[in-house]
Design a protein around this motif. Structure first.
Motif, PDB file in Angstrom:
ATOM      1  N   ASP A  55      12.620   5.820  -1.759  1.00 59.35           N
ATOM      2  CA  ASP A  55      12.819   5.292  -3.259  1.00 59.35           C
ATOM      3  C   ASP A  55      13.859   4.411  -3.211  1.00 59.35           C
ATOM      4  OD1 ASP A  55      10.940   6.880  -4.194  1.00 59.35           O
ATOM      5  OD2 ASP A  55      12.175   8.569  -4.967  1.00 59.35           O
ATOM      6  N   GLU A  56      15.026   4.537  -2.432  1.00 60.78           N
ATOM      7  CA  GLU A  56      15.900   3.495  -2.430  1.00 60.78           C
ATOM      8  C   GLU A  56      15.707   2.100  -1.510  1.00 60.78           C
ATOM      9  OE1 GLU A  56      19.500   5.473  -0.712  1.00 60.78           O
ATOM     10  OE2 GLU A  56      19.358   7.208  -2.344  1.00 60.78           O
ATOM     11  N   ILE A  57      14.827   2.243  -0.663  1.00 63.44           N
ATOM     12  CA  ILE A  57      14.699   0.915   0.619  1.00 63.44           C
ATOM     13  C   ILE A  57      13.491   0.148   0.278  1.00 63.44           C
ATOM     14  CG2 ILE A  57      16.279   2.399   2.247  1.00 63.44           C
ATOM     15  CD1 ILE A  57      13.691   2.460   3.957  1.00 63.44           C
ATOM     16  N   ILE A  58      12.439   0.884   0.049  1.00 62.46           N
ATOM     17  CA  ILE A  58      11.144   0.347  -0.469  1.00 62.46           C
ATOM     18  C   ILE A  58      10.977  -0.767  -1.376  1.00 62.46           C
ATOM     19  CG2 ILE A  58       8.774   0.593  -1.050  1.00 62.46           C
ATOM     20  CD1 ILE A  58       9.524   1.316   2.228  1.00 62.46           C
ATOM     21  N   THR A  59      10.622  -1.900  -1.109  1.00 60.65           N
ATOM     22  CA  THR A  59      10.099  -2.966  -2.014  1.00 60.65           C
ATOM     23  C   THR A  59       8.926  -3.352  -1.793  1.00 60.65           C
ATOM     24  OG1 THR A  59      11.099  -4.744  -0.395  1.00 60.65           O
ATOM     25  CG2 THR A  59      12.740  -3.894  -1.884  1.00 60.65           C
ATOM     26  N   VAL A  60       8.338  -4.032  -3.024  1.00 62.76           N
ATOM     27  CA  VAL A  60       7.200  -4.691  -2.945  1.00 62.76           C
ATOM     28  C   VAL A  60       7.142  -6.134  -3.064  1.00 62.76           C
ATOM     29  CG1 VAL A  60       4.730  -4.956  -4.367  1.00 62.76           C
ATOM     30  CG2 VAL A  60       5.982  -2.713  -4.402  1.00 62.76           C
ATOM     31  N   SER A  61       6.721  -6.718  -1.866  1.00 63.77           N
ATOM     32  CA  SER A  61       6.850  -8.321  -1.922  1.00 63.77           C
ATOM     33  C   SER A  61       6.350  -9.061  -3.111  1.00 63.77           C
ATOM     34  CB  SER A  61       6.123  -8.910  -0.717  1.00 63.77           C
ATOM     35  OG  SER A  61       4.621  -8.815  -1.041  1.00 63.77           O
ATOM     36  N   GLU A  62       7.010 -10.161  -3.264  1.00 56.82           N
ATOM     37  CA  GLU A  62       6.557 -11.095  -4.391  1.00 56.82           C
ATOM     38  C   GLU A  62       5.134 -11.345  -4.604  1.00 56.82           C
ATOM     39  OE1 GLU A  62       8.507 -11.834  -7.175  1.00 56.82           O
ATOM     40  OE2 GLU A  62      10.262 -10.419  -6.341  1.00 56.82           O
ATOM     41  N   GLU A  63       4.828 -11.729  -3.278  1.00 59.15           N
ATOM     42  CA  GLU A  63       3.332 -12.188  -3.189  1.00 59.15           C
ATOM     43  C   GLU A  63       2.314 -10.899  -3.635  1.00 59.15           C
ATOM     44  OE1 GLU A  63       0.110 -13.094   0.372  1.00 59.15           O
ATOM     45  OE2 GLU A  63       2.279 -13.010   0.859  1.00 59.15           O
ATOM     46  N   ASN A  64       2.756  -9.622  -3.353  1.00 57.52           N
ATOM     47  CA  ASN A  64       1.939  -8.451  -3.623  1.00 57.52           C
ATOM     48  C   ASN A  64       2.035  -8.324  -5.125  1.00 57.52           C
ATOM     49  OD1 ASN A  64       0.775  -8.108  -1.124  1.00 57.52           O
ATOM     50  ND2 ASN A  64       2.089  -6.768  -0.475  1.00 57.52           N
TER      51      ASN A  64
END
Length: 198
Positions: A55-64
Motif C-alpha cells: 500500500d505504501e510503495i506501489i504506484t500505477v504508471s502515468e501511462e497505465n
C-alpha cells in the motif's frame, strides 16, 4: 452464471473492508475461510504486513493511468481471494491502486470459502486457484473475462522450478516472493489493462 456473480457481489467487500476483516480475525487468532489452522493464521499475519508495505510503495504508471481512464465502459473487478493467500497479498493491493487511479473500475473482493460454485466456473489448470479476477461490465453485469491467479512471469517461474526440482517447496515460494518484489506490480498492471483493452 449471473446469479452466482450477483450473490458473490452481494457478499463482497471493498478493499478497506477486506483488510479490516483480515485484521479483525487476526485479533481473534483466526484467518478468513472455514478451515482454521496455525499455518493459515500465520500466513494471514504475514500477508497483512505485505499488503501494508505494498500500500505504501506501489504506484500505477502515468501511462497505465491514461489507459485505464481511456476505457469506454465501467467495470467491476470481482476478486475471489482469502486473507491467507500469498499471491493475493501481492496482487490485491495493486488492483486496489489501479481501481483508485481509474474512474472506470470498482474493486470488490469475495471470499473463496463463500463462493466455491462461482470459482468452479473459472478453473485454472484443473484447480480452483486464487486470487481470480472476474471482469464484469458494470452496466450489463456480463462477465467479460477473467485473470489470475498469477501474472505470466510468476506462472513461468513456478512451472520451471517444478520441472527442475520436482516440487514446489519453501525455496520456490521465496523465489516467487522475490519475483513479485522485483516486478513491482508492472506485470499485473500490464496484463489486466491488456485484458480490458481487448
Amino acid at each position: 452464471m449471473k446469479p452466482k456473480v450477483a450473490l458473490a457481489l452481494f457478499h463482497s467487500h471493498s478493499y478497506l473492508e477486506f483488510r479490516k476483516l483480515i485484521a479483525d480475525l487476526l485479533l481473534e487468532g483466526k484467518s478468513t475461510g472455514n478451515k482454521q489452522s496455525e499455518e493459515l493464521t500465520y500466513n494471514s499475519k504475514l500477508n497483512d504486513i505485505r499488503m501494508n508495505h505494498l500500500d505504501e510503495i506501489i504506484t500505477v504508471s502515468e501511462e497505465n493511468i491514461l489507459k485505464l481512464n481511456s476505457l469506454q465502459k465501467e467495470y467491476i473487478w470481482l476478486v475471489i481471494a482469502e486473507g491467507w493467500c500469498a499471491d493475493g497479498a501481492q496482487i490485491i493491493p495493486i488492483l486496489n491502486k489501479m481501481a483508485v487511479a481509474s474512474q472506470r473500475i470498482d474493486l470488490k473482493i469475495a471470499l473463496k470459502s463463500e463462493n466455491e460454485d462461482l470459482l468452479n466456473l473459472f478453473v485454472t489448470n484443473g484447480e480452483n486457484s486464487i486470487p481470480k479476477v472476474i471482469v464484469i461490465a458494470k452496466q450489463t453485469a456480463a462477465v467479460m473475462g477473467s485473470w489470475g491467479p498469477r501474472p505470466q512471469g510468476a506462472v513461468d517461474l513456478m512451472q520451471n522450478y517444478k520441472i527442475k526440482h520436482g516440487v514446489i517447496d519453501e525455496a520456490a515460494k521465496t523465489d516467487l516472493q522475490m519475483w513479485y518484489l522485483n516486478d513491482k506490480g508492472i506485470s499485473i498492471q500490464d496484463e489486466l489493462i491488456k485484458l480490458l483493452l481487448g
